[in-house]
Design an enzyme around this catalytic site. Structure first.
Site, PDB file in Angstrom:
ATOM      1  N   TYR A 100       0.842  -1.206   0.000  1.00 46.62           N
ATOM      2  CA  TYR A 100       0.000   0.000   0.000  1.00 46.62           C
ATOM      3  C   TYR A 100       0.875   1.253   0.000  1.00 46.62           C
ATOM      4  O   TYR A 100       0.643   2.179  -0.793  1.00 46.62           O
ATOM      5  CB  TYR A 100      -0.923  -0.026   1.222  1.00 46.62           C
ATOM      6  CG  TYR A 100      -1.984   1.063   1.204  1.00 46.62           C
ATOM      7  CD1 TYR A 100      -3.049   1.019   0.309  1.00 46.62           C
ATOM      8  CD2 TYR A 100      -1.927   2.137   2.093  1.00 46.62           C
ATOM      9  CE1 TYR A 100      -4.027   2.017   0.293  1.00 46.62           C
ATOM     10  CE2 TYR A 100      -2.896   3.128   2.088  1.00 46.62           C
ATOM     11  CZ  TYR A 100      -3.944   3.064   1.179  1.00 46.62           C
ATOM     12  OH  TYR A 100      -4.907   4.057   1.166  1.00 46.62           O
TER      13      TYR A 100
ATOM     14  N   LYS B 209       1.126   4.087  -2.923  1.00 43.53           N
ATOM     15  CA  LYS B 209       0.731   5.481  -2.695  1.00 43.53           C
ATOM     16  C   LYS B 209       1.921   6.437  -2.848  1.00 43.53           C
ATOM     17  O   LYS B 209       1.748   7.571  -3.305  1.00 43.53           O
ATOM     18  CB  LYS B 209       0.069   5.624  -1.321  1.00 43.53           C
ATOM     19  CG  LYS B 209      -1.278   4.899  -1.230  1.00 43.53           C
ATOM     20  CD  LYS B 209      -2.309   5.457  -2.231  1.00 43.53           C
ATOM     21  CE  LYS B 209      -3.700   4.883  -2.026  1.00 43.53           C
ATOM     22  NZ  LYS B 209      -4.683   5.421  -2.970  1.00 43.53           N
TER      23      LYS B 209
HETATM   24  N1  LIG Z   1     -10.411   5.085   3.954  1.00 46.11           N
HETATM   25  C1  LIG Z   1      -9.227   5.532   4.314  1.00 46.11           C
HETATM   26  O1  LIG Z   1      -8.868   5.555   5.523  1.00 46.11           O
HETATM   27  C2  LIG Z   1      -8.286   6.093   3.284  1.00 46.11           C
HETATM   28  C3  LIG Z   1      -7.177   6.843   3.734  1.00 46.11           C
HETATM   29  C4  LIG Z   1      -6.298   7.376   2.775  1.00 46.11           C
HETATM   30  C5  LIG Z   1      -6.510   7.133   1.435  1.00 46.11           C
HETATM   31  N2  LIG Z   1      -7.585   6.393   1.037  1.00 46.11           N
HETATM   32  C6  LIG Z   1      -7.756   6.171  -0.388  1.00 46.11           C
HETATM   33  O2  LIG Z   1      -9.000   6.701  -0.783  1.00 46.11           O
HETATM   34  C7  LIG Z   1      -9.435   6.023  -1.960  1.00 46.11           C
HETATM   35  C8  LIG Z   1     -10.898   5.631  -1.811  1.00 46.11           C
HETATM   36  O3  LIG Z   1     -11.003   4.729  -0.748  1.00 46.11           O
HETATM   37  P1  LIG Z   1     -12.296   4.624   0.184  1.00 46.11           P
HETATM   38  O4  LIG Z   1     -11.827   4.767   1.582  1.00 46.11           O
HETATM   39  O5  LIG Z   1     -13.366   5.476  -0.327  1.00 46.11           O
HETATM   40  O6  LIG Z   1     -12.596   3.061  -0.024  1.00 46.11           O
HETATM   41  P2  LIG Z   1     -13.913   2.278  -0.501  1.00 46.11           P
HETATM   42  O7  LIG Z   1     -13.561   0.856  -0.341  1.00 46.11           O
HETATM   43  O8  LIG Z   1     -15.096   2.822   0.219  1.00 46.11           O
HETATM   44  O9  LIG Z   1     -14.051   2.656  -2.040  1.00 46.11           O
HETATM   45  C9  LIG Z   1     -13.145   2.212  -3.011  1.00 46.11           C
HETATM   46  C10 LIG Z   1     -13.888   2.027  -4.312  1.00 46.11           C
HETATM   47  O10 LIG Z   1     -12.926   1.642  -5.333  1.00 46.11           O
HETATM   48  C11 LIG Z   1     -13.551   0.655  -6.148  1.00 46.11           C
HETATM   49  N3  LIG Z   1     -12.556  -0.179  -6.821  1.00 46.11           N
HETATM   50  C12 LIG Z   1     -11.747  -1.111  -6.261  1.00 46.11           C
HETATM   51  N4  LIG Z   1     -11.029  -1.726  -7.221  1.00 46.11           N
HETATM   52  C13 LIG Z   1     -11.386  -1.161  -8.398  1.00 46.11           C
HETATM   53  C14 LIG Z   1     -10.997  -1.377  -9.738  1.00 46.11           C
HETATM   54  N5  LIG Z   1     -10.096  -2.326 -10.069  1.00 46.11           N
HETATM   55  N6  LIG Z   1     -11.551  -0.608 -10.716  1.00 46.11           N
HETATM   56  C15 LIG Z   1     -12.479   0.329 -10.394  1.00 46.11           C
HETATM   57  N7  LIG Z   1     -12.903   0.553  -9.140  1.00 46.11           N
HETATM   58  C16 LIG Z   1     -12.355  -0.180  -8.145  1.00 46.11           C
HETATM   59  C17 LIG Z   1     -14.402  -0.170  -5.182  1.00 46.11           C
HETATM   60  O11 LIG Z   1     -15.393  -0.932  -5.846  1.00 46.11           O
HETATM   61  C18 LIG Z   1     -14.959   0.922  -4.272  1.00 46.11           C
HETATM   62  O12 LIG Z   1     -16.198   1.402  -4.744  1.00 46.11           O
HETATM   63  C19 LIG Z   1      -8.484   4.846  -2.148  1.00 46.11           C
HETATM   64  O13 LIG Z   1      -7.540   5.177  -3.155  1.00 46.11           O
HETATM   65  C20 LIG Z   1      -7.810   4.731  -0.809  1.00 46.11           C
HETATM   66  O14 LIG Z   1      -6.535   4.154  -0.919  1.00 46.11           O
HETATM   67  C21 LIG Z   1      -8.494   5.878   1.921  1.00 46.11           C
END
Ligand SMILES: NC(=O)c1ccc[n+]([C@@H]2O[C@H](COP(=O)([O-])OP(=O)(O)OC[C@H]3O[C@@H](n4cnc5c(N)ncnc54)[C@H](O)[C@@H]3O)[C@@H](O)[C@H]2O)c1
Length: 252
Positions: free
Chosen positions: A156, A160
């Protein structure tokens, strides 16, 4: 609807859930034509309905960001429907915690594939559409794990850090052609991803605590707000940044 994105098309990946859904909703509420892209077609349809239900304009496009053909087709569908593309928000991502010595090749490839290669595929395929405008924007979601090391997060973190690097590379390469590229780097955000990120067996509690130093969560709507600020004209001079959203945890 009127607002900052009136007359613009925004392509949002990961729009089926969490930060991507919040971004699609806000973009629609601010007058944008929102192409909601996700691999989860059911969730995607729900997001598009929510945008429309709030008076916005949305198209649901199924898209697997790890598949360059699927990405090209989804972008073509959005451009055909709305007549152009001004903003790309790369939000789709996955996570997974494991002791580094136990990370399986398939899991490494999956995390790098969605988070880093996926962001590259969508950005590359969107470039001809974006560069057709005088001004255009890519807003990426990286993470604090793209700025600092985190235990049990080798793939991860690597993905990132890669997104931060990709952001800066494109910002430099395309600034003269009117494209700005930035990313946001949230700490913990309360979305379904958090529930799916279980610590590995035998994890050191002290190292786990450092994954979220302050017991505070950024809201998905706040990350959406930051992504869309960076995509707006208010951020006209901002290019190539990686903006932490972590309550200052990594400031020292
Ligand atoms: N939640 C956290 O704490 C957090 C913190 C920092 C960064 N992020 C980043 O934020 C972004 C969104 O995450 P989130 O927390 O909303 O998670 P989430 O799991 O709620 O949403 C992620 C979405 O990405 C979609 N997805 C996964 N694989 C895919 C693919 N191959 N093609 C198209 N869509 C795909 C999933 O179906 C889902 O709808 C991510 O990049 C994550 O790394 C999240």
């Amino acid at each position: 609807m009127s607002g900052r994105f009136e007359g613009q098309t925004l392509f949002v990946t990961g729009a089926g859930s969490g930060i991507g859904r919040a971004t699609a909703l806000r973009a629609g509420a601010e007058g944008g034509h929102v192409a909601c892209a996700d691999i989860d077609e059911k969730a995607l349809g729900e997001t598009a309905e929510l945008v429309r239900g709030a008076g916005g304009t949305a198209l649901a496009v199924a898209c697997n960001v790890t598949d360059a053909t699927s990405v090209r087709e989804a972008l073509a569908e959005a451009v055909a429907e709305f007549g152009g593309l001004q903003v790309l928000c790369n939000v789709a991502g996955i996570c997974g915690l494991e002791h580094t010595e136990k990370v399986r090749e398939a899991d490494w490839n999956r995390i790098i594939g969605v988070n880093l290669t996926g962001t590259f595929f969508v950005s590359q395929a969107a470039l001809p559409h974006l560069l057709a405008n005088r001004r255009s924007v890519i807003s990426n979601v990286a993470s604090v794990a793209g700025l600092n090391g985190q235990a049990y997060s080798a793939a991860y973190c690597a993905s990132k850090f890669g997104v931060v690097g990709l952001t800066k590379a494109l910002a430099v390469e395309y600034s003269q052609r009117g494209l700005r590229v930035n990313c946001v780097c949230p700490g913990a955000v309360r979305t379904p991803m958090i529930g799916q990120s279980l610590p590995p067996e035998g994890a050191d509690p002290d190292l786990l605590k450092r994954l979220a130093l302050v017991n505070a969560f950024t809201r998905p709507e706040e990350v959406a707000g930051a992504l869309l600020y960076l995509a707006s004209e208010d951020a006209r001079s901002i290019n190539g940044i990686a903006m932490p959203m972590d309550f200052g945890n990594n400031a020292a």
